[in-house]
Design a protein around this motif. Structure first.
Motif, PDB file in Angstrom:
ATOM      1  N   UNK A  76       0.849  -1.187   0.000  1.00 59.40           N
ATOM      2  CA  UNK A  76       0.000   0.000   0.000  1.00 59.40           C
ATOM      3  C   UNK A  76       0.886   1.238   0.000  1.00 59.40           C
ATOM      4  N   UNK A  77       0.437   2.283  -0.690  1.00 60.40           N
ATOM      5  CA  UNK A  77       1.187   3.544  -0.705  1.00 60.40           C
ATOM      6  C   UNK A  77       1.033   4.265   0.633  1.00 60.40           C
ATOM      7  N   UNK A  78      -0.182   4.233   1.196  1.00 61.47           N
ATOM      8  CA  UNK A  78      -0.482   4.890   2.478  1.00 61.47           C
ATOM      9  C   UNK A  78      -1.328   3.946   3.302  1.00 61.47           C
ATOM     10  N   UNK A  79      -1.013   3.833   4.590  1.00 57.85           N
ATOM     11  CA  UNK A  79      -1.778   2.961   5.482  1.00 57.85           C
ATOM     12  C   UNK A  79      -3.183   3.547   5.665  1.00 57.85           C
ATOM     13  N   UNK A  80      -4.233   2.755   5.422  1.00 57.02           N
ATOM     14  CA  UNK A  80      -5.595   3.282   5.551  1.00 57.02           C
ATOM     15  C   UNK A  80      -5.967   3.561   7.004  1.00 57.02           C
ATOM     16  N   UNK A  81      -6.731   4.645   7.204  1.00 57.30           N
ATOM     17  CA  UNK A  81      -7.217   4.996   8.541  1.00 57.30           C
ATOM     18  C   UNK A  81      -8.512   5.774   8.403  1.00 57.30           C
ATOM     19  N   UNK A  82      -9.233   5.872   9.489  1.00 55.52           N
ATOM     20  CA  UNK A  82     -10.498   6.607   9.498  1.00 55.52           C
ATOM     21  C   UNK A  82     -10.221   8.105   9.349  1.00 55.52           C
ATOM     22  N   UNK A  83     -11.129   8.853   8.728  1.00 52.22           N
ATOM     23  CA  UNK A  83     -10.936  10.295   8.594  1.00 52.22           C
ATOM     24  C   UNK A  83     -10.887  10.966   9.968  1.00 52.22           C
ATOM     25  N   UNK A  84     -10.077  12.013  10.081  1.00 52.63           N
ATOM     26  CA  UNK A  84      -9.955  12.756  11.338  1.00 52.63           C
ATOM     27  C   UNK A  84     -10.983  13.876  11.368  1.00 52.63           C
ATOM     28  N   UNK A  85     -11.280  14.353  12.563  1.00 58.65           N
ATOM     29  CA  UNK A  85     -12.184  15.483  12.745  1.00 58.65           C
ATOM     30  C   UNK A  85     -11.645  16.669  11.937  1.00 58.65           C
ATOM     31  N   UNK A  86     -12.499  17.409  11.222  1.00 61.53           N
ATOM     32  CA  UNK A  86     -12.024  18.518  10.393  1.00 61.53           C
ATOM     33  C   UNK A  86     -11.197  19.558  11.160  1.00 61.53           C
ATOM     34  N   UNK A  87     -11.551  19.848  12.409  1.00 62.29           N
ATOM     35  CA  UNK A  87     -10.786  20.831  13.192  1.00 62.29           C
ATOM     36  C   UNK A  87      -9.378  20.317  13.474  1.00 62.29           C
ATOM     37  N   UNK A  88      -9.241  19.032  13.699  1.00 63.94           N
ATOM     38  CA  UNK A  88      -7.919  18.453  13.957  1.00 63.94           C
ATOM     39  C   UNK A  88      -7.081  18.498  12.687  1.00 63.94           C
ATOM     40  N   UNK A  89      -7.676  18.169  11.566  1.00 62.66           N
ATOM     41  CA  UNK A  89      -6.963  18.226  10.294  1.00 62.66           C
ATOM     42  C   UNK A  89      -6.497  19.649  10.003  1.00 62.66           C
ATOM     43  N   UNK A  90      -7.390  20.627  10.231  1.00 58.88           N
ATOM     44  CA  UNK A  90      -7.034  22.023   9.980  1.00 58.88           C
ATOM     45  C   UNK A  90      -5.906  22.455  10.914  1.00 58.88           C
ATOM     46  N   UNK A  91      -6.007  22.083  12.201  1.00 63.16           N
ATOM     47  CA  UNK A  91      -4.980  22.480  13.177  1.00 63.16           C
ATOM     48  C   UNK A  91      -3.625  21.883  12.816  1.00 63.16           C
ATOM     49  N   UNK A  92      -3.603  20.610  12.424  1.00 65.03           N
ATOM     50  CA  UNK A  92      -2.339  19.975  12.041  1.00 65.03           C
ATOM     51  C   UNK A  92      -1.716  20.708  10.861  1.00 65.03           C
ATOM     52  N   UNK A  93      -2.516  21.016   9.832  1.00 62.15           N
ATOM     53  CA  UNK A  93      -2.003  21.707   8.651  1.00 62.15           C
ATOM     54  C   UNK A  93      -1.549  23.118   9.004  1.00 62.15           C
ATOM     55  N   UNK A  94      -2.300  23.791   9.889  1.00 62.62           N
ATOM     56  CA  UNK A  94      -1.938  25.157  10.297  1.00 62.62           C
ATOM     57  C   UNK A  94      -0.563  25.170  10.952  1.00 62.62           C
ATOM     58  N   UNK A  95      -0.312  24.252  11.884  1.00 63.09           N
ATOM     59  CA  UNK A  95       0.972  24.250  12.585  1.00 63.09           C
ATOM     60  C   UNK A  95       2.110  23.814  11.676  1.00 63.09           C
ATOM     61  N   UNK A  96       1.834  22.953  10.709  1.00 64.80           N
ATOM     62  CA  UNK A  96       2.855  22.606   9.713  1.00 64.80           C
ATOM     63  C   UNK A  96       3.235  23.847   8.906  1.00 64.80           C
ATOM     64  N   UNK A  97       2.222  24.643   8.502  1.00 68.36           N
ATOM     65  CA  UNK A  97       2.492  25.867   7.754  1.00 68.36           C
ATOM     66  C   UNK A  97       3.257  26.885   8.598  1.00 68.36           C
ATOM     67  N   UNK A  98       2.908  27.004   9.890  1.00 75.23           N
ATOM     68  CA  UNK A  98       3.610  27.943  10.781  1.00 75.23           C
ATOM     69  C   UNK A  98       5.083  27.542  10.897  1.00 75.23           C
ATOM     70  N   UNK A  99       5.345  26.247  11.097  1.00 73.95           N
ATOM     71  CA  UNK A  99       6.729  25.781  11.204  1.00 73.95           C
ATOM     72  C   UNK A  99       7.504  26.033   9.924  1.00 73.95           C
ATOM     73  N   UNK A 100       6.868  25.830   8.785  1.00 75.35           N
ATOM     74  CA  UNK A 100       7.531  26.058   7.491  1.00 75.35           C
ATOM     75  C   UNK A 100       7.886  27.538   7.331  1.00 75.35           C
ATOM     76  N   UNK A 101       7.010  28.433   7.811  1.00 78.49           N
ATOM     77  CA  UNK A 101       7.275  29.877   7.708  1.00 78.49           C
ATOM     78  C   UNK A 101       8.396  30.308   8.648  1.00 78.49           C
ATOM     79  N   UNK A 102       8.562  29.599   9.760  1.00 78.34           N
ATOM     80  CA  UNK A 102       9.605  29.956  10.724  1.00 78.34           C
ATOM     81  C   UNK A 102      10.990  29.549  10.238  1.00 78.34           C
ATOM     82  N   UNK A 103      11.051  28.559   9.393  1.00 77.10           N
ATOM     83  CA  UNK A 103      12.350  28.043   8.913  1.00 77.10           C
ATOM     84  C   UNK A 103      12.944  28.867   7.818  1.00 77.10           C
TER      85      UNK A 103
END
Length: 168
Positions: free
Chosen positions: A141-168
């Motif tokens: 498998x290319x990616x291990x299957x899992x249940x979808x995450x809560x939309x707020x959690x997905x947004x928060x994870x992406x937000x902090x990834x973007x913040x870290x990328x901007x800090x670097x």
């Protein structure tokens, strides 16, 4: 980009990034005193001029009101939701043509119809795998299957990834 096309990040009272809203919605939240500017970064926001006032709109706002979280349930395992989770591509070869659903562990061998056992597969890969396990078919498998995450959690994870990328 025009000022009215900008988006603002909205944080909950507990500083959890919730969503992005357009600048018009952010102005309404600020003027009605339902939100306050959040001094998260040194970046300045935008100034919006109206006939009677000038409003400073920051890039991040925090809700002052307690927002009741809507109940969110994991969606049912069906074709539409599995295709959405897998970005409409085969989880074996990456193709986006003639997609079907495949049980990673075949149901005939005790596999269940759950989020961690169902993936999107193209016709060719599904036929090649057949009624065998991944090991038996020599596939991965290319990616291990899992249940979808809560939309707020997905947004928060992406937000902090973007913040870290901007800090670097």
């Amino acid at each position: 980009m025009q000022v009215l096309e900008q988006s603002i990040v909205v944080f909950s009272q507990n500083y959890l990034p919730l969503c992005r809203v357009n600048i018009k919605r952010a102005i309404v939240l600020l003027v009605t005193n339902k939100a306050e500017p959040l001094g998260l970064t040194a970046e300045k926001g935008w100034q919006v001029h109206s006939p009677s006032m000038v409003i400073d709109v920051p890039k991040h706002i925090r809700l002052k009101i307690a927002s009741r979280e809507r109940m969110w349930k994991v969606p049912p395992v069906n074709r539409r939701e599995v295709l959405r989770r897998d970005h409409h591509s085969c989880q074996y070869c990456g193709s986006s043509k003639r997609l079907t659903l495949d049980h990673v562990m075949p149901r005939s061998k005790g596999g269940s119809h759950t989020w961690d056992n169902v993936v999107t597969a193209c016709d060719r890969c599904n036929s090649r795998k057949g009624d065998r396990t991944l090991f038996e078919a020599g596939m991965q498998l290319r990616i291990k299957p899992k249940a979808p995450a809560h939309p707020a959690i997905s947004f928060a994870e992406q937000f902090w990834i973007d913040v870290q990328a901007n800090l670097e």
